[in-house]
Design a protein around this motif. Structure first.
Motif, PDB file in Angstrom:
ATOM      1  N   MET A   1     -15.268 -11.552 -14.260  1.00 14.22           N
ATOM      2  CA  MET A   1     -14.965 -10.267 -13.670  1.00 14.22           C
ATOM      3  C   MET A   1     -13.466 -10.226 -13.384  1.00 14.22           C
ATOM      4  SD  MET A   1     -16.869  -8.610 -10.481  1.00 14.22           S
ATOM      5  CE  MET A   1     -16.118  -7.347  -9.547  1.00 14.22           C
ATOM      6  N   GLU A   2     -12.724  -9.733 -14.302  1.00 13.53           N
ATOM      7  CA  GLU A   2     -11.264  -9.681 -14.211  1.00 13.53           C
ATOM      8  C   GLU A   2     -10.832  -8.299 -13.742  1.00 13.53           C
ATOM      9  OE1 GLU A   2      -7.607 -11.331 -14.239  1.00 13.53           O
ATOM     10  OE2 GLU A   2      -9.461 -12.351 -14.738  1.00 13.53           O
ATOM     11  N   ILE A   3      -9.888  -8.261 -12.815  1.00 10.92           N
ATOM     12  CA  ILE A   3      -9.350  -7.006 -12.308  1.00 10.92           C
ATOM     13  C   ILE A   3      -8.143  -6.626 -13.149  1.00 10.92           C
ATOM     14  CG2 ILE A   3      -8.283  -5.882 -10.319  1.00 10.92           C
ATOM     15  CD1 ILE A   3      -9.877  -7.710  -8.537  1.00 10.92           C
ATOM     16  N   ASP A   4      -8.091  -5.357 -13.518  1.00 13.23           N
ATOM     17  CA  ASP A   4      -6.957  -4.865 -14.292  1.00 13.23           C
ATOM     18  C   ASP A   4      -5.671  -5.075 -13.500  1.00 13.23           C
ATOM     19  OD1 ASP A   4      -5.537  -3.639 -16.311  1.00 13.23           O
ATOM     20  OD2 ASP A   4      -5.828  -1.634 -15.459  1.00 13.23           O
ATOM     21  N   ALA A   5      -4.608  -5.487 -14.180  1.00  7.91           N
ATOM     22  CA  ALA A   5      -3.347  -5.817 -13.504  1.00  7.91           C
ATOM     23  C   ALA A   5      -2.737  -4.592 -12.844  1.00  7.91           C
ATOM     24  CB  ALA A   5      -2.372  -6.427 -14.507  1.00  7.91           C
ATOM     25  N   ARG A   6      -2.833  -3.417 -13.474  1.00  9.84           N
ATOM     26  CA  ARG A   6      -2.264  -2.210 -12.868  1.00  9.84           C
ATOM     27  C   ARG A   6      -3.024  -1.810 -11.611  1.00  9.84           C
ATOM     28  NH1 ARG A   6      -2.357   2.259 -16.960  1.00  9.84           N
ATOM     29  NH2 ARG A   6      -4.193   1.144 -17.644  1.00  9.84           N
ATOM     30  N   PHE A   7      -4.362  -1.910 -11.672  1.00  9.61           N
ATOM     31  CA  PHE A   7      -5.159  -1.573 -10.496  1.00  9.61           C
ATOM     32  C   PHE A   7      -4.823  -2.516  -9.347  1.00  9.61           C
ATOM     33  CE2 PHE A   7      -8.924  -2.393  -7.900  1.00  9.61           C
ATOM     34  CZ  PHE A   7      -9.092  -1.130  -7.356  1.00  9.61           C
ATOM     35  N   ARG A   8      -4.702  -3.787  -9.643  1.00  3.82           N
ATOM     36  CA  ARG A   8      -4.376  -4.762  -8.599  1.00  3.82           C
ATOM     37  C   ARG A   8      -2.984  -4.501  -8.025  1.00  3.82           C
ATOM     38  NH1 ARG A   8      -4.263 -11.326  -9.003  1.00  3.82           N
ATOM     39  NH2 ARG A   8      -4.007 -11.633  -6.778  1.00  3.82           N
ATOM     40  N   TYR A   9      -2.041  -4.128  -8.855  1.00  3.44           N
ATOM     41  CA  TYR A   9      -0.689  -3.834  -8.384  1.00  3.44           C
ATOM     42  C   TYR A   9      -0.700  -2.660  -7.419  1.00  3.44           C
ATOM     43  CZ  TYR A   9       4.105  -2.149  -8.384  1.00  3.44           C
ATOM     44  OH  TYR A   9       5.332  -1.708  -7.985  1.00  3.44           O
ATOM     45  N   TYR A  10      -1.365  -1.576  -7.799  1.00  3.85           N
ATOM     46  CA  TYR A  10      -1.394  -0.403  -6.937  1.00  3.85           C
ATOM     47  C   TYR A  10      -2.286  -0.614  -5.720  1.00  3.85           C
ATOM     48  CZ  TYR A  10       1.186   2.124 -10.459  1.00  3.85           C
ATOM     49  OH  TYR A  10       2.154   2.528 -11.331  1.00  3.85           O
ATOM     50  N   PHE A  11      -3.307  -1.427  -5.851  1.00  2.00           N
ATOM     51  CA  PHE A  11      -4.198  -1.700  -4.719  1.00  2.00           C
ATOM     52  C   PHE A  11      -3.490  -2.528  -3.656  1.00  2.00           C
ATOM     53  CE2 PHE A  11      -7.558  -4.259  -2.696  1.00  2.00           C
ATOM     54  CZ  PHE A  11      -8.313  -3.234  -2.176  1.00  2.00           C
TER      55      PHE A  11
ATOM     56  N   HIS B   1      -0.145  -2.687  -3.287  1.00  2.00           N
ATOM     57  CA  HIS B   1       1.189  -2.160  -3.011  1.00  2.00           C
ATOM     58  C   HIS B   1       1.301  -1.740  -1.546  1.00  2.00           C
ATOM     59  CE1 HIS B   1       4.786   0.349  -3.352  1.00  2.00           C
ATOM     60  NE2 HIS B   1       5.055  -0.386  -4.431  1.00  2.00           N
ATOM     61  N   PRO B   2       2.451  -1.969  -0.906  1.00  2.00           N
ATOM     62  CA  PRO B   2       2.597  -1.606   0.512  1.00  2.00           C
ATOM     63  C   PRO B   2       2.399  -0.118   0.792  1.00  2.00           C
ATOM     64  CG  PRO B   2       4.379  -3.059  -0.165  1.00  2.00           C
ATOM     65  CD  PRO B   2       3.615  -2.719  -1.393  1.00  2.00           C
ATOM     66  N   TRP B   3       2.781   0.759  -0.148  1.00  2.00           N
ATOM     67  CA  TRP B   3       2.593   2.185   0.082  1.00  2.00           C
ATOM     68  C   TRP B   3       1.112   2.548   0.143  1.00  2.00           C
ATOM     69  CZ3 TRP B   3       5.910   5.302   2.089  1.00  2.00           C
ATOM     70  CH2 TRP B   3       7.266   5.054   1.936  1.00  2.00           C
ATOM     71  N   SER B   4       0.300   1.942  -0.710  1.00  2.00           N
ATOM     72  CA  SER B   4      -1.129   2.256  -0.667  1.00  2.00           C
ATOM     73  C   SER B   4      -1.755   1.736   0.618  1.00  2.00           C
ATOM     74  CB  SER B   4      -1.841   1.688  -1.891  1.00  2.00           C
ATOM     75  OG  SER B   4      -1.759   0.285  -1.903  1.00  2.00           O
ATOM     76  N   ARG B   5      -1.280   0.602   1.099  1.00  2.00           N
ATOM     77  CA  ARG B   5      -1.792   0.095   2.369  1.00  2.00           C
ATOM     78  C   ARG B   5      -1.403   1.007   3.523  1.00  2.00           C
ATOM     79  NH1 ARG B   5      -0.866  -6.418   2.198  1.00  2.00           N
ATOM     80  NH2 ARG B   5      -2.067  -6.808   0.320  1.00  2.00           N
ATOM     81  N   LEU B   6      -0.161   1.494   3.520  1.00  2.00           N
ATOM     82  CA  LEU B   6       0.267   2.411   4.575  1.00  2.00           C
ATOM     83  C   LEU B   6      -0.504   3.724   4.513  1.00  2.00           C
ATOM     84  CD1 LEU B   6       4.126   1.918   4.624  1.00  2.00           C
ATOM     85  CD2 LEU B   6       2.525   1.456   6.462  1.00  2.00           C
ATOM     86  N   ILE B   7      -0.731   4.223   3.323  1.00  2.00           N
ATOM     87  CA  ILE B   7      -1.466   5.479   3.182  1.00  2.00           C
ATOM     88  C   ILE B   7      -2.891   5.325   3.714  1.00  2.00           C
ATOM     89  CG2 ILE B   7      -2.463   7.049   1.467  1.00  2.00           C
ATOM     90  CD1 ILE B   7       0.152   6.676  -0.126  1.00  2.00           C
ATOM     91  N   VAL B   8      -3.532   4.216   3.411  1.00  2.00           N
ATOM     92  CA  VAL B   8      -4.892   3.986   3.912  1.00  2.00           C
ATOM     93  C   VAL B   8      -4.893   3.901   5.429  1.00  2.00           C
ATOM     94  CG1 VAL B   8      -6.770   2.303   3.980  1.00  2.00           C
ATOM     95  CG2 VAL B   8      -5.761   2.946   1.798  1.00  2.00           C
ATOM     96  N   ALA B   9      -3.917   3.202   5.995  1.00  2.00           N
ATOM     97  CA  ALA B   9      -3.854   3.096   7.457  1.00  2.00           C
ATOM     98  C   ALA B   9      -3.640   4.465   8.100  1.00  2.00           C
ATOM     99  CB  ALA B   9      -2.737   2.140   7.859  1.00  2.00           C
ATOM    100  N   TYR B  10      -2.743   5.268   7.530  1.00  2.00           N
ATOM    101  CA  TYR B  10      -2.520   6.606   8.079  1.00  2.00           C
ATOM    102  C   TYR B  10      -3.738   7.503   7.898  1.00  2.00           C
ATOM    103  CZ  TYR B  10       2.394   5.676   8.961  1.00  2.00           C
ATOM    104  OH  TYR B  10       3.565   5.175   9.438  1.00  2.00           O
ATOM    105  N   LEU B  11      -4.430   7.386   6.785  1.00  2.00           N
ATOM    106  CA  LEU B  11      -5.637   8.188   6.581  1.00  2.00           C
ATOM    107  C   LEU B  11      -6.733   7.806   7.575  1.00  2.00           C
ATOM    108  CD1 LEU B  11      -5.925   8.500   2.709  1.00  2.00           C
ATOM    109  CD2 LEU B  11      -5.525  10.322   4.360  1.00  2.00           C
TER     110      LEU B  11
END
Length: 99
Positions: free
Chosen positions: A1-11, A13-23
């Motif tokens: 079960m390999e995760i796509d490299a682009r998905f892992r990068y965006y998952f 990424h600090p911006w995605s973490r901040l967006i989830v926290a703000y949401l």
């Protein structure tokens, strides 16, 4: 079960973490429709904490039994950690040396 490299990068990424926290914060305000911090100093009715307190201080007579009970809890936790590390992780889940 390999995760796509682009998905892992965006998952990761600090911006995605901040967006989830703000949401999460935004939806928390949306659900409560008020400031939850104003209610942070109210009394809590937590079943688990009350049962633990009652089990620790009310079920046995005397201070000596309570201290013995806490010592047994600490020994059980330490024994569980050591057994988990040396028995389960090394012997059962470790790689065999015959390879």
């Amino acid at each position: 079960m390999e995760i796509d490299a682009r998905f892992r990068y965006y998952f990761q990424h600090p911006w995605s973490r901040l967006i989830v926290a703000y949401l999460v914060t935004f939806f928390n305000f949306l659900i409560f429709a008020e400031d939850p911090i104003s209610h942070s100093h109210t009394g809590a009715h937590m079943v688990v904490v009350g049962n633990c307190f009652s089990f620790l201080f009310n079920k046995y007579p005397g201070l000596g039994w309570n201290i013995l009970k806490v010592i047994c809890w600490i020994l059980a936790i330490i024994t569980g950690m050591l057994a988990g590390k040396f028995i389960f992780h090394r012997r059962l889940f470790g790689k065999s040396r015959a390879q």
